[in-house]
Design an enzyme around this catalytic site. Structure first.
Site, PDB file in Angstrom:
ATOM      1  N   ASP A 228       0.869  -1.173   0.000  1.00  0.00           N
ATOM      2  CA  ASP A 228       0.000   0.000   0.000  1.00  0.00           C
ATOM      3  C   ASP A 228       0.910   1.228   0.000  1.00  0.00           C
ATOM      4  O   ASP A 228       2.140   1.124   0.117  1.00  0.00           O
ATOM      5  CB  ASP A 228      -0.994  -0.025   1.171  1.00  0.00           C
TER       6      ASP A 228
HETATM    7  C1  BGC Z   1      -4.970   3.259   0.036  1.00  0.00           C
HETATM    8  C2  BGC Z   1      -5.203   2.312  -1.101  1.00  0.00           C
HETATM    9  C3  BGC Z   1      -5.053   3.031  -2.412  1.00  0.00           C
HETATM   10  C4  BGC Z   1      -3.672   3.648  -2.467  1.00  0.00           C
HETATM   11  C5  BGC Z   1      -3.364   4.341  -3.771  1.00  0.00           C
HETATM   12  C6  BGC Z   1      -3.690   4.058  -0.136  1.00  0.00           C
HETATM   13  O1  BGC Z   1      -3.581   5.076   0.794  1.00  0.00           O
HETATM   14  O2  BGC Z   1      -4.970   2.550   1.249  1.00  0.00           O
HETATM   15  O3  BGC Z   1      -6.473   1.734  -0.976  1.00  0.00           O
HETATM   16  O4  BGC Z   1      -5.272   2.158  -3.470  1.00  0.00           O
HETATM   17  O5  BGC Z   1      -3.561   4.584  -1.422  1.00  0.00           O
HETATM   18  O6  BGC Z   1      -4.055   5.516  -3.910  1.00  0.00           O
END
Ligand code: BGC
Length: 757
Positions: free
Chosen positions: A290
């Site tokens: 993530d």
């Molecule tokens: C989130 C994800 C997301 C990623 C990219 C993160 O902060 O937890 O769900 O896909 O950012 O934007």
């Protein structure tokens, strides 16, 4: 002679230039070669820097600085994926550098969070789950993919399939609720929609990303990013099944979650990412971290520095590093120091290359889809249908809905969500544009404005406001209206990532507004648009009718107006348990019974006599001030007619563990309007080796019946689906007695028993 000589020379030259060139076309560039062979061929040609480059994902900056930073990085093969490129010109420009200027011409994987629509915004995923319609979810994902690919996006970070049992957690909005079966069915549908079924190599498909792996939704106290403490048994019983379903549907990528479960952050959880995902389930795609979660091992305090974090994450099974650049910065020296093996890097690169080959990026790196697909009429119609089917009628006293047009000629529309162009779109819409939203007010004016006098008074500027003057104006406007529609709820910003609430009541002056409108004595219909199930008991008591629509997206207005006016009947059901108060969280229907279940005869605080002794209340599992029952159970929802369930029958009384239970029952529309009922089938294991749930959803279907019509509804349920994960972590069907219920929600219906031998 001269001519023929010239011919011979030219021919020879042509042979010299074409033959070797042809035979030198590397295998990985041959579209008809098997994907595995292409992957191995390309891997064999890559140097270490190029391999590490594939593991690097960054977010694009749409400015000169971005060009200066990323153009040379791409040309050097230093980037595998870019996120947040969302226009075809930039996508093609960047892709051209990768394909035409980098040594091996490996295309970029362009990624974006396309969660519940790209331009045409569908209801939030929790709202889509309320339709209990995999077809709606599949179509929503397909449309999102068609629109997003028109801007060059080929990878979405969706579906989000975290089980969530605590509505304080803002990300409950992004998932399909609390039930593993419903979430698994929706996960399957969304993956197939994004990836275009078996045509994943078509230019309008997006690679799906099953996220967040795993147990992220179990954040302690419903506070985002918080620790989770889910045992492996419970992971296998509840949290992993939707991910397995996504994988079985073909999900090509997974995202590791932010949380540390039982002390191990997912980004370095080898048990989850390697032992279960790859070895047990056979996953051959790739795992992305993530955003910044590799670096976050340092604040998690399981790595002393970024280099150590890189070692832990890569060796545990995170293949691509999202945004923090740590793999790019450290892997080379870590390999040289012997702390990371080239085998680990190759494993990671393989999954990424495989995904790029499967998406057809080597053959079609550039944008193909036309721009005109955005907000196509068929997309808007599908979004409207989704919003319609996701709306849940929670209350309808005196059949105030649908409005009787002979009595309701002048309607007051009020409340901060009645004309909330941005807020009704919900969380996680990077590309949705509020200019395209059709609000409840727009819809009433456009569709019903000729036959109905519409009066609008906002009541409150936004849901968090509390302004006595605007409230008073709305109450005054009610004076000569025949009925009131008050739309309340939450701003989009109050749910979603990092947006958690400790109190699930309506914010701002909304409760007061509802109270003041109630005092006018006019028929009062409350619409709630929110990112989570709110504790609306007090306000629901005051309203004559309540429709819960979560955040319904671009076409929420017409869908709701059609329901209020009776053009359609509601059919949504609660995809999560609605708590009566925040303090009941976490709350979910498929809980264990406990050794002291509440009986329903428990006393509340007001009924306790003075000086009652310690054991006076009987010691069962409930709250003195909030009981044990939710405000609305899982699977609940009314409509404008009534349905009766009867004649439940099973084909046998006893089944073998490899047998199939054939269930049938009669559903009758006993009311006066045509409507759709979401029929639900639950089972319960009456005695097991570990505490089983009191009920588990096993099947559901949407059945539409005309007034007076009856239909025999049938389900086939393989006994293997009744398996329970034992304390030895093995999932098996345990012989013994089971109960089986079909009904309109998780608490009611016709019940029977059977056994498994
Ligand atoms: C989130 C994800 C997301 C990623 C990219 C993160 O902060 O937890 O769900 O896909 O950012 O934007």
């Amino acid at each position: 002679m001269v001519t023929s000589h010239r011919f011979i020379v030219t021919g020879l030259l042509a042979l010299v230039f074409t033959l070797p060139l042809h035979s030198k076309t590397p295998l990985y560039k041959k579209a008809d070669a098997p994907v595995d062979a292409r992957v191995e061929d390309l891997l064999g040609r890559m140097n270490l820097d190029e391999k590490i480059g594939q593991l690097n994902q960054r977010a694009y900056w749409h400015n000169d600085e971005g060009r200066k930073l990323f153009d040379p990085m791409i040309e050097a093969g230093g980037l595998g994926s870019l996120m947040n490129v969302n226009d075809p010109a930039s996508a093609d420009r960047l892709q051209r550098i990768a394909v035409e200027k980098s040594r091996l011409g490996i295309p970029l994987l362009i990624a974006r969070d396309v969660i519940h629509g790209y331009k045409t915004i569908f209801p939030i995923p929790l709202g889509q789950a309320a339709t209990f319609s995999p077809e709606i979810a599949r179509e929503g994902a397909r449309i999102a993919a068609v629109e997003a690919s028109s801007d060059g996006v080929r990878w979405t970070f969706a579906p989000m399939i975290d089980i969530a049992r605590d509505a304080r957690w803002g990300r409950i909005a992004e998932g399909c609720g609390e039930d593993p079966y419903l979430t698994s069915v929706m996960a399957d549908a969304m993956v197939r929609g994004f990836q275009n079924g078996d045509s994943v190599g078509s230019p309008t498909s997006l690679a799906a990303c099953a996220k967040h792996f795993v147990a992220y939704g179990a954040a302690e106290g419903g506070r985002d990013y918080n620790a989770t403490g889910v045992s492996e048994r419970e992971l296998r019983q509840t949290y992993l099944p939707p991910f397995k379903s996504a994988l079985d549907a073909g999900a090509m990528t997974f995202m590791a979650s932010f949380n540390a479960n039982d002390g191990v952050p997912s980004s370095c959880n080898k048990r989850i990412l390697t032992d279960i995902l790859r070895k047990e389930w056979g996953f051959d795609g790739f795992v992305v971290s993530d955003c910044f979660s590799v670096r976050e091992l340092v604040p998690h305090r399981v790595a002393a520095n970024e280099a150590e974090a890189a070692v832990k994450c890569l060796t545990a099974g995170v293949d691509m590093d999202m945004e923090d650049g740590i793999y790019a910065a450290h892997l080379d020296s870590l390999v040289k120091a012997g702390l990371v093996s080239v085998d680990d890097i190759d494993r990671a690169v393989r999954g990424i290359l495989r995904t790029k080959f499967m998406l057809g990026l080597f053959e079609n790196p550039y944008v193909v889809t036309q721009q005109s697909v955005k907000y196509a009429p068929s997309h808007l119609a599908a979004a409207r249908r989704a919003a319609l089917e996701s709306a849940i009628l929670l209350k309808n006293d005196g059949d105030v809905l649908p409005f009787d047009r002979t009595k309701v000629r002048k309607l007051l529309i009020t409340g901060p969500m009645a004309d909330a162009r941005y807020n009704q779109l919900g969380t996680w819409i990077f590309d949705g544009e509020k200019e395209h939203t059709v609000t409840l007010l727009d819809a009433f004016r456009d569709i019903y404005g000729d036959s109905l006098e519409i009066v609008y008074s906002p009541g409150l500027g936004n849901p968090r406001k509390s302004d006595p003057e605007t409230m008073a104006a709305a109450v005054a406007a009610a004076a000569d209206a025949d009925a009131i529609v008050v739309a309340v709820g939450e701003d989009a910003i109050l749910s979603g990532e990092g947006h958690c609430m400790a109190d699930l009541g309506l914010v701002g002056g909304q409760s007061q507004l509802v109270g003041q409108l109630k005092a006018t004595g006019k028929p009062l219909v409350m619409i709630v648009m929110a990112g989570r199930p709110l504790a609306i008991g007090r306000e629901a008591d005051m309203a004559d009718a309540v429709i819960y629509s979560f955040h319904p997206g671009t076409m929420g207005g017409p869908a709701l107006a059609d329901l209020l006016m009776g053009r359609e009947s509601p059919s949504g059901k609660t995809p999560v348990t609605f708590p009566s108060t925040s303090g009941q969280c976490p709350i979910y229907y498929n809980h264990a019974n406990t050794g002291r279940p509440a009986t329903g005869a428990e006393l509340g605080i007001a009924d306790i006599p003075d000086d009652a002794g310690n054991t006076f209340l009987g010691c069962t599992s409930y709250y003195l001030d909030a009981g044990h029952k939710p405000l609305y159970p899982f699977g609940y929802g009314l409509t404008y007619t009534t349905f009766a369930y009867s004649d439940l029958a099973l084909d046998k009384e006893q089944y073998a563990p490899d047998g199939t239970i054939h269930v049938s029952f009669t559903l009758t529309n006993t009311g006066k309007r045509e409507a759709t009922e979401v029929v639900q089938l639950y089972t319960a294991d009456l005695v097991a080796s570990v505490t089983p749930s009191v009920a588990d959803l096993r099947r559901f279907d949407r059945v539409r019946l005309a007034p007076g019509e009856s239909r025999r509804v049938e389900f086939d349920l393989p006994v293997s689906e009744l398996a329970i994960v034992g304390s030895d972590l093995v999932s098996r069907v345990e012989p013994g007695e089971f109960s089986l219920r079909v009904g309109p929600d998780s608490t009611r219906g016709c019940e029977t028993k059977f056994s498994v031998k």
